[in-house]
Write a protein that holds these residues in place. Structure first.
Motif, PDB file in Angstrom:
ATOM      1  N   GLY A   8      35.951  48.155  38.115  1.00  0.00           N
ATOM      2  CA  GLY A   8      36.531  47.897  36.803  1.00  0.00           C
ATOM      3  C   GLY A   8      35.776  46.763  36.134  1.00  0.00           C
ATOM      4  N   LYS A   9      36.003  46.594  34.828  1.00  0.00           N
ATOM      5  CA  LYS A   9      35.290  45.542  34.101  1.00  0.00           C
ATOM      6  C   LYS A   9      35.663  44.147  34.594  1.00  0.00           C
ATOM      7  N   ASP A  10      36.861  43.979  35.171  1.00  0.00           N
ATOM      8  CA  ASP A  10      37.230  42.665  35.686  1.00  0.00           C
ATOM      9  C   ASP A  10      37.231  42.667  37.211  1.00  0.00           C
ATOM     10  N   ASP A  11      36.330  43.437  37.823  1.00  0.00           N
ATOM     11  CA  ASP A  11      36.176  43.480  39.271  1.00  0.00           C
ATOM     12  C   ASP A  11      35.556  42.162  39.738  1.00  0.00           C
ATOM     13  N   PRO A  12      35.986  41.637  40.889  1.00  0.00           N
ATOM     14  CA  PRO A  12      35.426  40.381  41.400  1.00  0.00           C
ATOM     15  C   PRO A  12      33.921  40.439  41.643  1.00  0.00           C
ATOM     16  N   ALA A  13      33.365  41.617  41.826  1.00  0.00           N
ATOM     17  CA  ALA A  13      31.923  41.732  42.043  1.00  0.00           C
ATOM     18  C   ALA A  13      31.153  41.173  40.842  1.00  0.00           C
ATOM     19  N   PHE A  14      31.698  41.306  39.650  1.00  0.00           N
ATOM     20  CA  PHE A  14      31.011  40.795  38.471  1.00  0.00           C
ATOM     21  C   PHE A  14      31.024  39.272  38.439  1.00  0.00           C
ATOM     22  N   ALA A  15      32.007  38.646  39.082  1.00  0.00           N
ATOM     23  CA  ALA A  15      32.003  37.182  39.184  1.00  0.00           C
ATOM     24  C   ALA A  15      30.818  36.730  40.026  1.00  0.00           C
ATOM     25  N   ILE A  16      30.528  37.456  41.096  1.00  0.00           N
ATOM     26  CA  ILE A  16      29.382  37.118  41.943  1.00  0.00           C
ATOM     27  C   ILE A  16      28.090  37.288  41.159  1.00  0.00           C
ATOM     28  N   VAL A  17      27.999  38.372  40.403  1.00  0.00           N
ATOM     29  CA  VAL A  17      26.805  38.604  39.589  1.00  0.00           C
ATOM     30  C   VAL A  17      26.638  37.453  38.583  1.00  0.00           C
ATOM     31  N   THR A  18      27.736  37.031  37.972  1.00  0.00           N
ATOM     32  CA  THR A  18      27.685  35.940  37.004  1.00  0.00           C
ATOM     33  C   THR A  18      27.228  34.645  37.673  1.00  0.00           C
ATOM     34  N   LEU A  19      27.776  34.355  38.857  1.00  0.00           N
ATOM     35  CA  LEU A  19      27.346  33.156  39.575  1.00  0.00           C
ATOM     36  C   LEU A  19      25.856  33.217  39.894  1.00  0.00           C
TER      37      LEU A  19
END
Length: 143
Positions: free
Chosen positions: A24-35
């Motif tokens: 999903g757009k707010d999946d935690p995986a995107f937080a890792i990508v952002t970091l």
């Protein structure tokens, strides 16, 4: 340094295509990508800063040589400085491409453990729901 445009919808589709995982757009995986992108951006900003200092130092030295050696040598040094700047810019572009590849490989390394956790949680939840259904059917539904 400008931020690279990334279409989250394309990323979600590519992950689904390659791995069969729906994000999903707010999946935690995107937080890792952002970091990862923030760390990379910080690194690249420092590299650009240091290269700028080196180029400035080089240009200052080239100006002193030009003054001391005369017009002909000065013209040769300016041409060399332009070539060095072009090479620095080329090297920076190459470093940016290599850094993007590094971010992609780090992202891939981080996405597998997250996927395994989600699969394990899903399977565990499914087993618990199945067991509750069996218990309800056995003890609460009259035979």
């Amino acid at each position: 340094m400008p931020e690279l445009p990334i279409d989250v919808t394309d990323l979600i589709g590519e992950v689904a295509k390659r791995h069969g995982i729906a994000l999903g757009k707010d999946d935690p995986a995107f937080a890792i990508v952002t970091l990862n992108r923030l760390v990379l951006q910080s690194f690249l900003d420092e590299v650009v800063h240091r290269v700028g200092i080196a180029v400035a130092d080089f240009e200052e030295a080239a100006t002193r040589v030009q003054t001391a050696a005369g017009r002909k040598i000065g013209a040769d040094v300016r041409d060399a400085a332009a070539a060095v700047r072009e090479e620095f810019q080329k090297d920076m572009r190459d470093a940016g491409f290599q850094a993007r590849e590094l971010v992609a490989s780090v992202d891939a390394a981080h996405s597998r453990p997250a996927m395994l956790r989600y699969v394990a949680m899903g399977l565990g939840s499914g087993v618990i729901l199945f067991a509750v259904g069996v218990l309800v059917g056995r003890y609460l539904v009259p035979h």
